[in-house]
Design a protein around this motif. Structure first.
Motif, short mmCIF file in Angstrom:
data_model
loop_
_atom_site.label_atom_id
_atom_site.label_comp_id
_atom_site.label_asym_id
_atom_site.label_seq_id
_atom_site.Cartn_x
_atom_site.Cartn_y
_atom_site.Cartn_z
N TYR A 32 0.82 -1.20 0.00
CA TYR A 32 0.00 0.00 0.00
C TYR A 32 0.86 1.26 0.00
O TYR A 32 1.94 1.31 0.59
CB TYR A 32 -0.90 0.04 1.23
CG TYR A 32 -2.15 -0.79 1.12
CD1 TYR A 32 -2.17 -2.12 1.52
CD2 TYR A 32 -3.32 -0.23 0.64
CE1 TYR A 32 -3.32 -2.87 1.42
CE2 TYR A 32 -4.49 -0.98 0.56
CZ TYR A 32 -4.49 -2.29 0.94
OH TYR A 32 -5.63 -3.04 0.86
N ASN A 33 0.34 2.30 -0.64
CA ASN A 33 0.91 3.63 -0.49
C ASN A 33 0.49 4.15 0.88
O ASN A 33 -0.63 3.87 1.35
CB ASN A 33 0.38 4.57 -1.58
CG ASN A 33 0.56 3.99 -2.96
OD1 ASN A 33 1.66 3.68 -3.36
ND2 ASN A 33 -0.56 3.81 -3.67
N ILE A 34 1.35 4.90 1.53
CA ILE A 34 1.07 5.40 2.87
C ILE A 34 1.13 6.92 2.87
O ILE A 34 2.04 7.53 2.30
CB ILE A 34 2.08 4.87 3.90
CG1 ILE A 34 2.00 3.34 3.97
CG2 ILE A 34 1.85 5.50 5.26
CD1 ILE A 34 0.72 2.82 4.59
N GLY A 35 0.15 7.51 3.52
CA GLY A 35 0.13 8.96 3.69
C GLY A 35 0.11 9.33 5.15
O GLY A 35 -0.42 8.60 5.99
N GLU A 44 -9.49 21.60 9.28
CA GLU A 44 -9.73 20.37 8.53
C GLU A 44 -8.46 19.52 8.49
O GLU A 44 -7.35 20.02 8.58
CB GLU A 44 -10.18 20.71 7.11
CG GLU A 44 -11.54 21.38 7.03
CD GLU A 44 -12.02 21.53 5.60
OE1 GLU A 44 -13.16 21.99 5.42
OE2 GLU A 44 -11.26 21.20 4.68
N ARG A 45 -8.68 18.24 8.33
CA ARG A 45 -7.54 17.34 8.17
C ARG A 45 -6.85 17.63 6.85
O ARG A 45 -7.50 17.88 5.83
CB ARG A 45 -8.03 15.89 8.20
CG ARG A 45 -6.94 14.85 8.14
CD ARG A 45 -7.54 13.48 8.30
NE ARG A 45 -8.48 13.17 7.26
CZ ARG A 45 -9.41 12.22 7.32
NH1 ARG A 45 -9.50 11.50 8.44
NH2 ARG A 45 -10.23 11.98 6.32
N GLU A 46 -5.53 17.59 6.86
CA GLU A 46 -4.77 17.87 5.66
C GLU A 46 -3.67 16.82 5.47
O GLU A 46 -3.13 16.29 6.45
CB GLU A 46 -4.12 19.26 5.73
CG GLU A 46 -3.14 19.44 6.86
CD GLU A 46 -2.49 20.83 6.88
OE1 GLU A 46 -2.67 21.59 5.92
OE2 GLU A 46 -1.79 21.13 7.87
N ILE A 47 -3.37 16.54 4.23
CA ILE A 47 -2.29 15.61 3.95
C ILE A 47 -0.97 16.34 4.15
O ILE A 47 -0.81 17.51 3.78
CB ILE A 47 -2.41 15.01 2.54
CG1 ILE A 47 -1.37 13.91 2.34
CG2 ILE A 47 -2.30 16.09 1.47
CD1 ILE A 47 -1.61 13.07 1.09
N SER A 99 -3.47 3.62 1.05
CA SER A 99 -4.27 3.77 -0.16
C SER A 99 -3.66 2.96 -1.28
O SER A 99 -2.46 2.70 -1.30
CB SER A 99 -4.33 5.25 -0.55
OG SER A 99 -4.94 5.43 -1.80
N THR A 100 -4.49 2.61 -2.25
CA THR A 100 -3.98 1.99 -3.47
C THR A 100 -3.68 3.03 -4.53
O THR A 100 -3.18 2.69 -5.60
CB THR A 100 -4.97 0.95 -4.01
OG1 THR A 100 -6.23 1.59 -4.21
CG2 THR A 100 -5.15 -0.20 -3.03
N TYR A 107 -7.94 7.23 0.75
CA TYR A 107 -7.28 6.45 1.77
C TYR A 107 -8.31 5.59 2.49
O TYR A 107 -9.35 6.08 2.92
CB TYR A 107 -6.51 7.35 2.74
CG TYR A 107 -5.23 7.85 2.12
CD1 TYR A 107 -5.23 8.94 1.25
CD2 TYR A 107 -4.02 7.21 2.37
CE1 TYR A 107 -4.06 9.37 0.65
CE2 TYR A 107 -2.84 7.64 1.78
CZ TYR A 107 -2.87 8.72 0.91
OH TYR A 107 -1.71 9.14 0.32
N ASP A 108 -7.98 4.31 2.59
CA ASP A 108 -8.98 3.34 3.01
C ASP A 108 -8.91 2.97 4.49
O ASP A 108 -9.93 2.73 5.11
CB ASP A 108 -8.82 2.05 2.18
CG ASP A 108 -8.92 2.33 0.69
OD1 ASP A 108 -7.97 1.98 -0.04
OD2 ASP A 108 -9.93 2.91 0.26
#
Length: 120
Positions: A32-35, A44-47, A99-100, A107-108
């Motif tokens: 998986y890709n990770i953030g 708000e939540r931010e990447i 996330s894929t 993001y799952d």
């Protein structure tokens, strides 16, 4: 399903450093890709940053470029976020998620979060 557990949060002084870790477990967690995300009170939540599953591509939000570094060790199923030159605006709960799709998701699966507090 993938389980994510963050660690490494705490209190740092402005200009200091912290390293967060995100330990993943579950089937195919290393693919998986990770953030890393953050959410400050009232915001708000931010990447913040993301890394692809093999570690060859990274993404950073403008506000952390040059200060934060994301990396991963798939043999340990762990992704790190090295945070340098911290300032009070970095205070937030930090979450990792997988996330894929790289880098913006969706993001799952999410971790429970770890608090980072930067004092001036």
């Amino acid at each position: 399903q993938v389980q994510l557990v963050e660690s490494g949060g705490g209190v740092a002084q402005a200009g200091g450093s912290l390293r967060l870790a995100c330990a993943a477990s579950g089937r195919t967690s290393s693919s998986y890709n990770i953030g890393w995300f953050r959410q400050a009170p009232g915001k708000e939540r931010e990447i913040v940053a993301a890394i692809n599953w093999i570690g060859t591509r990274t993404y950073y939000a403008d506000v952390v470029k040059g200060r934060f570094t994301i990396s991963r060790e798939n043999v340990k199923n762990t992704v790190y976020l090295q945070m340098n030159s911290l300032n009070p605006e970095d205070t937030a709960v930090y979450y990792c998620a997988c996330s894929t799709s790289f880098p913006l998701g969706p993001y799952d699966y999410w971790g429970q979060g770890t608090q980072v507090t930067v004092s001036s």
